[in-house]
Enzyme design. Sequence first.
Site, PDB file in Angstrom:
ATOM      1  N   TYR A  68      36.610  40.364  30.083  1.00 38.82           N
ATOM      2  CA  TYR A  68      37.528  39.382  29.516  1.00 38.82           C
ATOM      3  C   TYR A  68      37.319  38.002  30.158  1.00 38.82           C
ATOM      4  O   TYR A  68      37.857  37.711  31.226  1.00 38.82           O
ATOM      5  CB  TYR A  68      38.980  39.822  29.688  1.00 38.82           C
ATOM      6  CG  TYR A  68      39.308  41.181  29.103  1.00 38.82           C
ATOM      7  CD1 TYR A  68      38.566  41.714  28.055  1.00 38.82           C
ATOM      8  CD2 TYR A  68      40.371  41.938  29.601  1.00 38.82           C
ATOM      9  CE1 TYR A  68      38.873  42.958  27.520  1.00 38.82           C
ATOM     10  CE2 TYR A  68      40.688  43.176  29.069  1.00 38.82           C
ATOM     11  CZ  TYR A  68      39.933  43.692  28.033  1.00 38.82           C
ATOM     12  OH  TYR A  68      40.238  44.925  27.512  1.00 38.82           O
ATOM     13  N   ASP A  70      46.701  45.946  32.386  1.00 35.07           N
ATOM     14  CA  ASP A  70      45.330  46.376  32.112  1.00 35.07           C
ATOM     15  C   ASP A  70      44.422  45.162  31.945  1.00 35.07           C
ATOM     16  O   ASP A  70      44.777  44.209  31.245  1.00 35.07           O
ATOM     17  CB  ASP A  70      45.279  47.222  30.840  1.00 35.07           C
ATOM     18  CG  ASP A  70      43.845  47.591  30.473  1.00 35.07           C
ATOM     19  OD1 ASP A  70      43.267  48.446  31.184  1.00 35.07           O
ATOM     20  OD2 ASP A  70      43.299  47.011  29.522  1.00 35.07           O
ATOM     21  N   LYS A  90      38.179  47.965  34.156  1.00 33.62           N
ATOM     22  CA  LYS A  90      37.113  48.697  33.474  1.00 33.62           C
ATOM     23  C   LYS A  90      35.770  48.480  34.138  1.00 33.62           C
ATOM     24  O   LYS A  90      35.589  47.520  34.888  1.00 33.62           O
ATOM     25  CB  LYS A  90      37.066  48.275  31.998  1.00 33.62           C
ATOM     26  CG  LYS A  90      38.435  48.421  31.321  1.00 33.62           C
ATOM     27  CD  LYS A  90      38.433  48.032  29.866  1.00 33.62           C
ATOM     28  CE  LYS A  90      39.833  48.125  29.288  1.00 33.62           C
ATOM     29  NZ  LYS A  90      40.705  47.024  29.704  1.00 33.62           N
TER      30      LYS A  90
END
Length: 336
Positions: free
Chosen positions: A51, A46, A77
């Site tokens: 990030y 994931d 995401k």
Amino acid sequence: MTIKSLLPGRLGFGTAPLGSMFRDVSTEEAAATVDAAWEHGIRYYDTAPFYGAGLAEIRLGDALAGRPRDQYVLSTKVGRVILDEVEDPANRDLGEKGGLFEHGRPNKIVHEWTADATLRSIEDSLRRLRTDRLDIVWVHDVAQDFHGDEWLAVYESARTGAFRVLQRLRDEGVIKAWGLGVNRVEPIELTLDLDEPKPDAFLLAGRYTLLDHDRALQRLLPTAAEQGVDLVVGGPYSSGILAGGTHFEYQDAPAHIIEKVTRIKELAERHGVSVKAAALQFSLAHPAAAAVIPGATRPSRIAEDVAALDETVPAAFWTELRDAGLVSPLAPLPTN
């Protein structure tokens, strides 16, 4: 398709640390950690554009580039578009997560959950990840911890934008599943109340851990179970405090949390149990929990996670933990 049938195991790998979260992580260290995860049989990864402003996706994509794509499950995401122009990472307004990725790339992060931004975000992620498809897409951080009093407006933008796009992509077979990836229970509770669109699962970080699970047990998890919507548990170590670190909720842990962790550690030592094993196995004991995805930036941590999942934890430990008031009486406890 249910998330439980889609995911290849109960232990995945959360890649937020690969974005140089908290510290400057070298490219070599990041690559070695992903390699260790693969070698230990982990096949669910994931990540997110957020990030390190795309850094975690780039590093994960590079590390997985030589692996057969049909042998692993990949989720990322939407909600942040990463631009070519740069900014000072230390000056970003990230709500309660300020400074989290100041060691990541300096690329400007645009927070947007519209339909167009969602499609662009997916295209950019595919390029950074060096892959032709995503299995799961989470709508990232539409919650109060990032947006304060504005969070409902952000959620509404995502509901009319990202939610609908992801539902269409799933129905067309472009992705296999979608849901929310958040650090708070409220947006998930709102989404479970919707007639349409209907997500497949949720990624909930930090809210179903040994240290924080009361709120999730009240309404979210019973409703999710009724609707057959499963949960991926992120942040099972509560930002590191349950794995020997000093952070809780992405900040230095407050005194009352340190005191609670100390009590858990003392009890675990008495029963010959590692705190990591207690943390992972507790989070997975709820029937709605499909997988747990701790993060790491050191290869040795992966071996610890795998061992923790397999460790035998005596029933007396869980009983004493509950009797001491350290876990909710409503929480399902692991059974060996």
